[in-house]
Structure formats: structure tokens, C-alpha cells
Design an enzyme around this catalytic site. Structure first.
Site, PDB file in Angstrom:
ATOM      1  N   MET A   1       6.552   6.218  17.766  1.00 25.52           N
ATOM      2  CA  MET A   1       6.235   7.265  16.784  1.00 25.52           C
ATOM      3  C   MET A   1       4.854   7.869  16.947  1.00 25.52           C
ATOM      4  O   MET A   1       4.682   9.060  16.774  1.00 25.52           O
ATOM      5  CB  MET A   1       6.385   6.718  15.376  1.00 25.52           C
ATOM      6  CG  MET A   1       7.825   6.397  15.040  1.00 25.52           C
ATOM      7  SD  MET A   1       8.024   6.193  13.285  1.00 25.52           S
ATOM      8  CE  MET A   1       9.617   5.377  13.247  1.00 25.52           C
TER       9      MET A   1
ATOM     10  N   ASP B   1       4.082   0.191  11.824  1.00 27.35           N
ATOM     11  CA  ASP B   1       2.825  -0.371  11.329  1.00 27.35           C
ATOM     12  C   ASP B   1       2.618  -1.829  11.734  1.00 27.35           C
ATOM     13  O   ASP B   1       1.547  -2.394  11.495  1.00 27.35           O
ATOM     14  CB  ASP B   1       2.734  -0.212   9.798  1.00 27.35           C
ATOM     15  CG  ASP B   1       2.700   1.259   9.397  1.00 27.35           C
ATOM     16  OD1 ASP B   1       2.480   2.108  10.275  1.00 27.35           O
ATOM     17  OD2 ASP B   1       2.912   1.552   8.206  1.00 27.35           O
TER      18      ASP B   1
ATOM     19  N   ASP C   1      -4.995   7.562   9.066  1.00 30.48           N
ATOM     20  CA  ASP C   1      -5.368   7.107  10.397  1.00 30.48           C
ATOM     21  C   ASP C   1      -5.266   8.204  11.442  1.00 30.48           C
ATOM     22  O   ASP C   1      -4.333   8.992  11.435  1.00 30.48           O
ATOM     23  CB  ASP C   1      -4.448   5.954  10.804  1.00 30.48           C
ATOM     24  CG  ASP C   1      -4.970   4.644  10.270  1.00 30.48           C
ATOM     25  OD1 ASP C   1      -6.134   4.602   9.863  1.00 30.48           O
ATOM     26  OD2 ASP C   1      -4.202   3.678  10.279  1.00 30.48           O
TER      27      ASP C   1
ATOM     28  N   ARG D   1      -4.406   9.979   3.359  1.00 30.22           N
ATOM     29  CA  ARG D   1      -3.076  10.470   3.700  1.00 30.22           C
ATOM     30  C   ARG D   1      -2.170  10.543   2.469  1.00 30.22           C
ATOM     31  O   ARG D   1      -1.393  11.458   2.287  1.00 30.22           O
ATOM     32  CB  ARG D   1      -2.471   9.502   4.727  1.00 30.22           C
ATOM     33  CG  ARG D   1      -1.101   9.881   5.193  1.00 30.22           C
ATOM     34  CD  ARG D   1      -1.165  10.564   6.524  1.00 30.22           C
ATOM     35  NE  ARG D   1       0.055  11.220   6.883  1.00 30.22           N
ATOM     36  CZ  ARG D   1       0.083  12.399   7.481  1.00 30.22           C
ATOM     37  NH1 ARG D   1      -1.017  13.035   7.749  1.00 30.22           N
ATOM     38  NH2 ARG D   1       1.222  12.936   7.815  1.00 30.22           N
TER      39      ARG D   1
ATOM     40  N   LYS E   1       0.830  -1.222   0.000  1.00 29.34           N
ATOM     41  CA  LYS E   1       0.000   0.000   0.000  1.00 29.34           C
ATOM     42  C   LYS E   1       0.855   1.258   0.000  1.00 29.34           C
ATOM     43  O   LYS E   1       0.654   2.151  -0.816  1.00 29.34           O
ATOM     44  CB  LYS E   1      -0.925  -0.018   1.224  1.00 29.34           C
ATOM     45  CG  LYS E   1      -1.456   1.340   1.665  1.00 29.34           C
ATOM     46  CD  LYS E   1      -2.381   1.173   2.827  1.00 29.34           C
ATOM     47  CE  LYS E   1      -2.387   2.065   3.995  1.00 29.34           C
ATOM     48  NZ  LYS E   1      -1.406   2.953   4.453  1.00 29.34           N
ATOM     49  N   ASN E   2       1.786   1.334   0.922  1.00 33.74           N
ATOM     50  CA  ASN E   2       2.500   2.600   1.084  1.00 33.74           C
ATOM     51  C   ASN E   2       3.461   2.886  -0.070  1.00 33.74           C
ATOM     52  O   ASN E   2       3.746   4.043  -0.360  1.00 33.74           O
ATOM     53  CB  ASN E   2       3.217   2.640   2.442  1.00 33.74           C
ATOM     54  CG  ASN E   2       2.218   2.766   3.586  1.00 33.74           C
ATOM     55  OD1 ASN E   2       1.049   3.088   3.361  1.00 33.74           O
ATOM     56  ND2 ASN E   2       2.674   2.504   4.799  1.00 33.74           N
TER      57      ASN E   2
HETATM   58  C1  LIG Z   1       1.055   6.514   3.521  1.00 33.06           C
HETATM   59  C2  LIG Z   1       2.256   6.100   4.300  1.00 33.06           C
HETATM   60  O1  LIG Z   1       3.296   5.809   3.761  1.00 33.06           O
HETATM   61  N1  LIG Z   1       2.082   6.014   5.626  1.00 33.06           N
HETATM   62  C3  LIG Z   1       3.184   5.590   6.464  1.00 33.06           C
HETATM   63  C4  LIG Z   1       4.108   6.756   6.697  1.00 33.06           C
HETATM   64  O2  LIG Z   1       3.331   7.808   7.248  1.00 33.06           O
HETATM   65  P1  LIG Z   1       3.921   9.278   7.349  1.00 33.06           P
HETATM   66  O3  LIG Z   1       4.892   9.506   6.246  1.00 33.06           O
HETATM   67  O4  LIG Z   1       2.749  10.164   7.482  1.00 33.06           O
HETATM   68  O5  LIG Z   1       4.716   9.217   8.704  1.00 33.06           O
HETATM   69  P2  LIG Z   1       6.086   9.946   9.093  1.00 33.06           P
HETATM   70  O6  LIG Z   1       7.225   9.066   8.682  1.00 33.06           O
HETATM   71  O7  LIG Z   1       6.058  11.330   8.590  1.00 33.06           O
HETATM   72  O8  LIG Z   1       6.000   9.994  10.669  1.00 33.06           O
HETATM   73  C5  LIG Z   1       5.267   9.097  11.428  1.00 33.06           C
HETATM   74  C6  LIG Z   1       5.289   9.516  12.886  1.00 33.06           C
HETATM   75  O9  LIG Z   1       6.517   9.192  13.435  1.00 33.06           O
HETATM   76  C7  LIG Z   1       7.137  10.308  13.989  1.00 33.06           C
HETATM   77  N2  LIG Z   1       8.564  10.168  13.667  1.00 33.06           N
HETATM   78  C8  LIG Z   1       8.963   9.945  12.399  1.00 33.06           C
HETATM   79  C9  LIG Z   1      10.308   9.828  12.098  1.00 33.06           C
HETATM   80  C10 LIG Z   1      11.223   9.921  13.148  1.00 33.06           C
HETATM   81  O10 LIG Z   1      12.434   9.850  12.935  1.00 33.06           O
HETATM   82  N3  LIG Z   1      10.786  10.104  14.412  1.00 33.06           N
HETATM   83  C11 LIG Z   1       9.460  10.233  14.690  1.00 33.06           C
HETATM   84  O11 LIG Z   1       9.087  10.400  15.842  1.00 33.06           O
HETATM   85  C12 LIG Z   1       6.492  11.503  13.312  1.00 33.06           C
HETATM   86  O12 LIG Z   1       6.534  12.652  14.134  1.00 33.06           O
HETATM   87  C13 LIG Z   1       5.082  11.005  13.097  1.00 33.06           C
HETATM   88  O13 LIG Z   1       4.283  11.168  14.242  1.00 33.06           O
HETATM   89  O14 LIG Z   1       5.144   6.372   7.595  1.00 33.06           O
HETATM   90  C14 LIG Z   1       4.685   5.978   8.891  1.00 33.06           C
HETATM   91  C15 LIG Z   1       5.928   5.686   9.722  1.00 33.06           C
HETATM   92  O15 LIG Z   1       6.632   4.579   9.238  1.00 33.06           O
HETATM   93  C16 LIG Z   1       3.766   4.776   8.758  1.00 33.06           C
HETATM   94  O16 LIG Z   1       3.217   4.487  10.013  1.00 33.06           O
HETATM   95  C17 LIG Z   1       2.628   5.052   7.780  1.00 33.06           C
HETATM   96  O17 LIG Z   1       1.947   3.863   7.500  1.00 33.06           O
HETATM   97  C1  LIG Z   2      -0.852   4.477   9.284  1.00 27.94           C
HETATM   98  C2  LIG Z   2      -1.004   3.874   8.117  1.00 27.94           C
HETATM   99  O1  LIG Z   2      -1.508   4.436   6.997  1.00 27.94           O
HETATM  100  P1  LIG Z   2      -1.768   5.998   6.675  1.00 27.94           P
HETATM  101  O2  LIG Z   2      -0.438   6.645   6.785  1.00 27.94           O
HETATM  102  O3  LIG Z   2      -2.286   5.964   5.285  1.00 27.94           O
HETATM  103  O4  LIG Z   2      -2.764   6.477   7.685  1.00 27.94           O
HETATM  104  C3  LIG Z   2      -0.611   2.443   7.942  1.00 27.94           C
HETATM  105  O5  LIG Z   2      -0.505   2.008   6.794  1.00 27.94           O
HETATM  106  O6  LIG Z   2      -0.422   1.732   8.948  1.00 27.94           O
END
Ligand SMILES: CC(=O)N[C@H]1[C@@H](OP(=O)(O)OP(=O)(O)OC[C@H]2O[C@@H](n3ccc(=O)[nH]c3=O)[C@H](O)[C@@H]2O)O[C@H](CO)[C@@H](O)[C@@H]1O
Ligand SMILES: C=C(OP(=O)(O)O)C(=O)O
Length: 434
Positions: free
Chosen positions: A341, A319, A121, A97, A22-23
Site C-alpha cells: 500500500m 500498519d 505519516d 491525518r 488509535k485509528n
Molecule cells: C488514521 C487512519 O486510520 N490511518 C490508517 C488508514 O489510513 P488512510 O485511510 O489514510 O489510508 P487508505 O486506506 O486511504 O490508503 C492507504 C494506502 O493504501 C493504498 N490502498 C488502499 C486501499 C486499497 O485497496 N489499495 C491500496 O493500494 C492507498 O492508495 C494508500 O496509499 O488506513 C491505512 C491503511 O490500512 C493505515 O495504514 C493507516 O494507519
Molecule cells: C499510518 C498511520 O497513521 P496515520 O494514518 O495517522 O498517519 C498508522 O497508524 O500506522
């Protein structure tokens, strides 16, 4: 609101093939906006989030056609930028997202993008600073309309630069890379996320003519090019679905073979399940899980209680934390599950506690699971709060005594293709109620 009715206690047996990731799909589908030429993408999962994104691109004027079950052709030669201002666009893109990743390609190719606060989510604060600061550093201007909750981004010219990301954001890194490929000069991104999703995106962009090096590391260099061309790309199997099936097999005491998993791209996932005491055998590119009568959680080498925590890749993906947590409830031994996270992803454990699991929710990020060994769980009625809690609750229900109900299964359908049909073929008893 659709629901699943699950008769617990059924053993699964046989083979299952994971869907495409998916991602990764969300990233590479957004990347088709970077070229007017045809891009063909294979192994696209047939799931809500991805179908919504494809439909959004279609509404924007991208020619989309389904060549077979999981292969699509895209041609973004007549993108309608005025559509970005319509209420339909704002409503649709706010619901997922993945739509945030259209910004990078649109700004890179057309110098303009609009985006409402994206969905996904509700698992805690999900800021977009990393995306915006990175794209701004390349020369774009951002405006945020608080009333409409709408970001508008414009760029006359994009110029490569050095940037150190404040966090290794997955979609943020993808967005910045997709902006930088068409910027003038060299961009260096340090503290880049490097999940297989991003490695795949970079491989696809390089096939389209981009010049990206450092792929799979946290230091990415991009030499900007004037334009990109078409290509054919194949999406990797979904590592989160694979992890979900490993956990499901162990917890339900089932013998299962997961086919064509692209094992070398699973990183630390197999070993993390092994630390919970689960035996998984690599057979070529398949994973075989024998029937588990019981499994025992490891301790650390000094005998102290194991901690399982998420971390940016190549650490453990957040995840899979919900699945690992539910699987631990039927193990012997204890484990501290630490979801670093996201701050609202562990609240679903209340339901597991109702079902009889021994869990202490220490705070929003940490839960201690006291594995009781195989002990029947009580069937119950629950609601899926997010995609991964949803699959964890489904696994718990498959293991419980009697009939459970899970409401709001759209949350599961967002990321798992025909999950009821596929699991029923293996022996599960899941009824979908619309
Ligand atoms: C559509 C998609 O691809 N979604 C994925 C993407 O979401 P997404 O790209 O939105 O998530 P981010 O990697 O930006 O961050 C996820 C969360 O982790 C925190 N954070 C992130 C990096 C870090 O070094 N430290 C930290 O604390 C961020 O503040 C945030 O709350 O990546 C997430 C983290 O693997 C996954 O859960 C999601 O499924
Ligand atoms: C958090 C997830 O998805 P999204 O970033 O699309 O909400 C996920 O795939 O677990």
C-alpha cells in the site's frame, strides 16, 4: 525533539493491557459532530494524535470533558463554523491525518467544511480522491485552493446514491459513511473498507439512530435519517499495539501476557505471527507468549519462501508490516516482506542493516529478510521516520547489545500511550530525554 535511550538485552516479564485503538478513536471522535446530543466515548488512548483531535474539536466549540483517564464526554451543540476559517484551525488540522474525517460530519450536518491538506505519516503518496469523489456523489461541491492547499466543501442537499469506491480506503469509507447517514434516501457503498475501526464506527452510528447494514462487509447500505442522537461507545483494544507487543515479546525472548485483546477482532494478525514461527496461546481473551529461545519462519506448503504482504481487511493491515519485518531478522529462515500500500515505509531497514540485520531492500515496496537466528544486533543512533518504523526500531534497540538512541520519538508518541513507562514496568530500560 525528544529521544529514547534504550539499554538493550533486557527481558520483559508480566502482563500488559493494550490501549484503545488509535485509528478507531480518530473516527468515532469525529462522529460526535453529527449530533447536538452528548456522546460518551470510553477507552480513548492518551496519545498525541487523539489529544490533538480532541483539542481541535474543543476549539471548534464542541464541549469536551474528560470523565476519567480514558473516558471523554463530547457535546457538539454549539459548533462555531467561523473557526474553520481561522489560521489556528488550518495549522492544527494540517498536523494530523485523522482531521480529514471531520469533513463528512460537518458537510452532513452543516452543509459546509474546510480542510487543509492533512498531516499524518510521510509514508508515500496519500491521496484523498476516494473521500472527495464519494462525498461529491452524495451532492457536495469541492473547491481546492492550490495556493493555500485548502479544500472547501459545500452542500445544499445530500442525496443517497450507489457508489463503487476506486479503492477500499479506511478513512475515506468512514468519511463517506458519516456523510451518508444524514443524506436523503439510500446510499450503497461497494468496495468499502471494513476494518474493525469501521465496524465499530457503524455500530456507534447505529446506536445514535443511523440505519447502516452490511457492517463488516465491503457492501454497506445506509438509509439516511433526519438526525442522530447521543450514545455511549467503547473503543476496541488497539490491534496494532497488540501486534507490536507480540513481536516485541518474541524478539526479546520474553514471556508476556497481553490482556483483554478482543481476540476475535484481530483477524489474520495472530496467524501471521505464527507463520514467522512465533508461538502465541489464546487464553480466554488474553494472548500468552511463552519465552522464545528461537523461532523459525514457515515456508509455503510447496517449500518456497514465505511472503508476508498487506491487503485491505480482512487481509493483513499495513500498519504491522514494519514490526513483522524486524521480528523476522532474529528468526531462522527467510521471508519476503511486501508493503503493497505505501511506497516509503520500508526505508528504515537501512538502520536495521547498520545494526547487523541481513536484509535486502529489493525496491521501495519489498524487502527480503534472511533470518540469522538469534544473533546480537549492534546498538546504534537512529531517528524514527514514522510511527510504525519507530516502534520497530524500538524493538530492535531492545534486542541489541548496548545503548541505542532513537530521536524524533514524537512519531512513536503519536500512537503508543506512555510506551516507555509501560515497558519499563515489564523490565525494559528506556530513558526519555526531552
Ligand atoms: C488514521 C487512519 O486510520 N490511518 C490508517 C488508514 O489510513 P488512510 O485511510 O489514510 O489510508 P487508505 O486506506 O486511504 O490508503 C492507504 C494506502 O493504501 C493504498 N490502498 C488502499 C486501499 C486499497 O485497496 N489499495 C491500496 O493500494 C492507498 O492508495 C494508500 O496509499 O488506513 C491505512 C491503511 O490500512 C493505515 O495504514 C493507516 O494507519
Ligand atoms: C499510518 C498511520 O497513521 P496515520 O494514518 O495517522 O498517519 C498508522 O497508524 O500506522
Amino acid at each position: 525533539m525528544a529521544s529514547f535511550i534504550i539499554e538493550g538485552g533486557c527481558r520483559l516479564k508480566g502482563e500488559i493491557t493494550p490501549q484503545g485503538a488509535k485509528n478507531e478513536a480518530l473516527q468515532v471522535i469525529c462522529a460526535v459532530l453529527l449530533t447536538p446530543e452528548e456522546v460518551i466515548i470510553e477507552n480513548i488512548p492518551d496519545i498525541l494524535d487523539v489529544n490533538n483531535l480532541i483539542s481541535l474539536l474543543g476549539d471548534m466549540g464542541v464541549k469536551t470533558s474528560r470523565l476519567n483517564e480514558n473516558t471523554w464526554s463530547f457535546r457538539a451543540d454549539e459548533v462555531d463554523l467561523t473557526y474553520l476559517e481561522s489560521p489556528e484551525f488550518l495549522k492544527k488540522s494540517a498536523s494530523l491525518r485523522g482531521s480529514v474525517m471531520i469533513i463528512g460530519p460537518l458537510v452532513a450536518r452543516f452543509g459546509k467544511a474546510l480542510l487543509p491538506k492533512p498531516g499524518g505519516d510521510k509514508i508515500g503518496r496519500r491521496r484523498l480522491d476516494t473521500h472527495f469523489i464519494g462525498i461529491q456523489k452524495l451532492g457536495a461541491n469541492f473547491d481546492y485552493d492550490n495556493e493555500q492547499q485548502l479544500y472547501s466543501i459545500t452542500a445544499e442537499k445530500l442525496t443517497g446514491t450507489y457508489m463503487l469506491l476506486d479503492e477500499a480506503s479506511v478513512t475515506g469509507t468512514a468519511n463517506i459513511i458519516m456523510t451518508a447517514v444524514l443524506a436523503e434516501g439510500e446510499t450503497t457503498i461497494y468496495n468499502a473498507a471494513c476494518e474493525p475501526y469501521l465496524q465499530q464506527l457503524c455500530k456507534m452510528l447505529n446506536k445514535m439512530g443511523a440505519k447502516i447494514s452490511g457492517v463488516a462487509s465491503n457492501l454497506i447500505r445506509i438509509e439516511g435519517v433526519k438526525e442522530l442522537g447521543g450514545t455511549t461507545h467503547r473503543i476496541l483494544p488497539d490491534m496494532i499495539e497488540i501486534g507490536s507487543f507480540i513481536g516485541m515479546a518474541a524478539m526479546t525472548g520474553s514471556e508476556l501476557t497481553i490482556k483483554d485483546v478482543s481476540y476475535d477482532d484481530l483477524g489474520i494478525i495472530p496467524d501471521t505471527f505464527r507463520r514467522l514461527g512465533i508461538t502465541l496461546e489464546r487464553q480466554g481473551d488474553d494472548i500468552h507468549i511463552p519465552e522464545h529461545k528461537e523461532y523459525t519462519i514457515d515456508t509455503f506448503i510447496d517449500g518456497s519462501i514465505l511472503t508476508i504482504a498487506d491487503a485491505p481487511w480482512p487481509g493483513l493491515t499495513p500498519d504491522l508490516i514494519s514490526v513483522l519485518l524486524v521480528v523476522a531478522t532474529q528468526a531462522k529462515g527467510s521471508v519476503l516482506i511486501h508493503q503493497k500500500m505505501f511506497e516509503s515505509r520500508l526505508f528504515f531497514v537501512d538502520k536495521l542493516i547498520d545494526m547487523g540485520a541481513q536484509i535486502i531492500l529489493c525496491d521501495p515496496h519489498r524487502a527480503t529478510v534472511i533470518g540469522t537466528g538469534r544473533r546480537s544486533m549492534r546498538a546504534t543512533v537512529m531517528t524514527s521516520p514514522d510511527i510504525r518504523a519507530g516502534i520497530a526500531l524500538l524493538i530492535a534497540a531492545m534486542c541489541a547489545d548496548g545503548k541505542s538512541v532513537i530521536h524524533n520519538i514524537d512519531q512513536i508518541d503519536r500512537g503508543y500511550q506512555n510506551i516507555d513507562v509501560r515497558l519499563n514496568q515489564l523490565g525494559a530500560n528506556i530513558l526519555r530525554m526531552n
